[in-house]
Design a protein around this motif. Sequence first.
Motif, mmCIF file in Angstrom:
data_model
loop_
_atom_site.group_PDB
_atom_site.id
_atom_site.type_symbol
_atom_site.label_atom_id
_atom_site.label_comp_id
_atom_site.label_asym_id
_atom_site.label_seq_id
_atom_site.Cartn_x
_atom_site.Cartn_y
_atom_site.Cartn_z
ATOM 1 N N SER A 53 56.953 -129.870 25.832
ATOM 2 C CA SER A 53 56.087 -131.305 26.271
ATOM 3 C C SER A 53 56.783 -132.419 27.095
ATOM 4 O O SER A 53 56.308 -133.054 27.528
ATOM 5 N N GLY A 54 58.021 -132.251 27.880
ATOM 6 C CA GLY A 54 58.838 -133.007 28.390
ATOM 7 C C GLY A 54 58.954 -134.235 28.485
ATOM 8 O O GLY A 54 59.076 -135.102 29.353
ATOM 9 N N SER A 55 59.098 -134.659 27.194
ATOM 10 C CA SER A 55 59.582 -136.029 26.427
ATOM 11 C C SER A 55 60.225 -135.805 25.449
ATOM 12 O O SER A 55 59.812 -135.259 24.239
ATOM 13 N N TYR A 56 61.238 -136.914 25.003
ATOM 14 C CA TYR A 56 61.640 -137.211 23.799
ATOM 15 C C TYR A 56 60.671 -137.005 23.159
ATOM 16 O O TYR A 56 60.515 -136.976 21.194
ATOM 17 N N LEU A 68 70.423 -129.262 29.984
ATOM 18 C CA LEU A 68 69.382 -128.196 29.956
ATOM 19 C C LEU A 68 68.239 -128.979 30.321
ATOM 20 O O LEU A 68 67.361 -128.801 30.641
ATOM 21 N N PHE A 69 68.136 -130.283 31.304
ATOM 22 C CA PHE A 69 66.736 -131.058 31.094
ATOM 23 C C PHE A 69 67.390 -131.673 32.680
ATOM 24 O O PHE A 69 68.793 -132.682 32.373
ATOM 25 N N GLU A 70 66.690 -132.248 33.786
ATOM 26 C CA GLU A 70 66.889 -133.186 34.240
ATOM 27 C C GLU A 70 65.676 -134.245 34.195
ATOM 28 O O GLU A 70 64.394 -134.119 33.994
ATOM 29 N N LYS A 71 65.587 -135.447 34.857
ATOM 30 C CA LYS A 71 64.352 -136.034 35.486
ATOM 31 C C LYS A 71 64.293 -135.942 36.167
ATOM 32 O O LYS A 71 64.272 -135.776 37.519
ATOM 33 N N ASP A 72 62.689 -136.505 36.429
ATOM 34 C CA ASP A 72 61.316 -135.694 36.939
ATOM 35 C C ASP A 72 60.371 -136.712 37.453
ATOM 36 O O ASP A 72 59.472 -137.086 36.278
ATOM 37 N N LYS A 117 59.160 -137.469 33.656
ATOM 38 C CA LYS A 117 58.622 -136.450 33.151
ATOM 39 C C LYS A 117 60.262 -135.642 32.527
ATOM 40 O O LYS A 117 61.419 -135.599 33.499
ATOM 41 N N LEU A 118 60.995 -134.901 31.717
ATOM 42 C CA LEU A 118 61.636 -134.289 31.229
ATOM 43 C C LEU A 118 61.471 -132.830 31.621
ATOM 44 O O LEU A 118 60.546 -132.139 31.575
ATOM 45 N N ILE A 119 62.245 -132.037 33.071
ATOM 46 C CA ILE A 119 62.056 -130.842 32.795
ATOM 47 C C ILE A 119 63.225 -129.620 33.139
ATOM 48 O O ILE A 119 64.235 -130.534 33.039
ATOM 49 N N LEU A 120 62.859 -128.243 32.593
ATOM 50 C CA LEU A 120 64.552 -127.408 31.907
ATOM 51 C C LEU A 120 65.001 -127.289 33.397
ATOM 52 O O LEU A 120 63.900 -127.114 34.900
ATOM 53 N N THR A 121 66.262 -127.652 33.188
ATOM 54 C CA THR A 121 67.084 -127.287 34.577
ATOM 55 C C THR A 121 66.984 -125.773 34.619
ATOM 56 O O THR A 121 66.788 -124.761 33.900
#
Length: 309
Positions: free
Chosen positions: A26-29, A58-62, A65-69
């Motif tokens: 989902s890209g979101s908590y 595991l994630f970084e902010k864009d 939106k949260l995207i996978l490293t």
Amino acid sequence: MNINNISNLPSYTLDQLLAFAAVAESGSYTLGAKNLRKDRTTVREHIDNLQISLDLTLFEKDGNKLILTPIGQKILRGASSVLFYTSSLEIFAQNLAINSSNKLEYTIAFSKLLPTTMSIEINQAVHKEFPSVVINWLTKNKKESLQAIKNESCDLAIIPHNNEIFRLIPPAGLDICYLGKINGAFYANHDSPLAKLNQVSFHDLMNETRYVLSSIVEEGLGERASYSLKQVQLSSLEHILAFLETDGWSYLPQHYINSKKSPHIVKLNLSFLNQPWCIDHSLFFKKSISEPILELIKKTIKESYNIID
């Protein structure tokens, strides 16, 4: 297997993996928590603890939106496998706990892009071996189909998908078979300005109305061939064919146009396509103990799909 021979038992939990997979999708908590029907704080804590356990980011902010490293993408593949086989184990245990039943009614969800003759052929093949079996055929989109299989209101689903990387690991509890492709083409009325061109370009399509099947838009495939500034959604292929008699163009399965033999509808010669565009389909079904009737249905679906014109 000797448990004493297993070293480095995982410190993470299935709840953490579920939270990780849901947020990755989902890209979101917030959305991940909603999909899992848990509160946002719990989901975030699961992921924080998972990252601590693995000692990985595991994630970084864009933006928002949260995207996978890159590492997160690799971990997701492993997490998906763990969740998949965990679900399979649960289903296997459930099947051991119940007796096999003489099920005589099955339901198949299918795409409107498939020919009617395909369902007829499958019915005939199954009834030849099992005359008492009833097969229900329901048109559903992807989301509805997968949910129907999970809640056991449907046994199988034939679902179209686009050319993006398709998940080889199906949703938990389900199995998958890639069926193949159905050829499509661009069509218009023979009196249309488009039909009078030797070759049709992107810009030519842009100035004419595009008619598109509403279920295609629901599947997320509506952006394919979306070259028109005016797009009209219609509920059936029959509606599209009727509208093409007046104006516009549409991307349609070739088998459908071939079966209608309409003298007024012609295939457009496109300057930007060397090969025909195709729509891929996959068969989804619930992982369970093998049932002879269900196996015959799956076998017949595969065979029928292979001979679609």
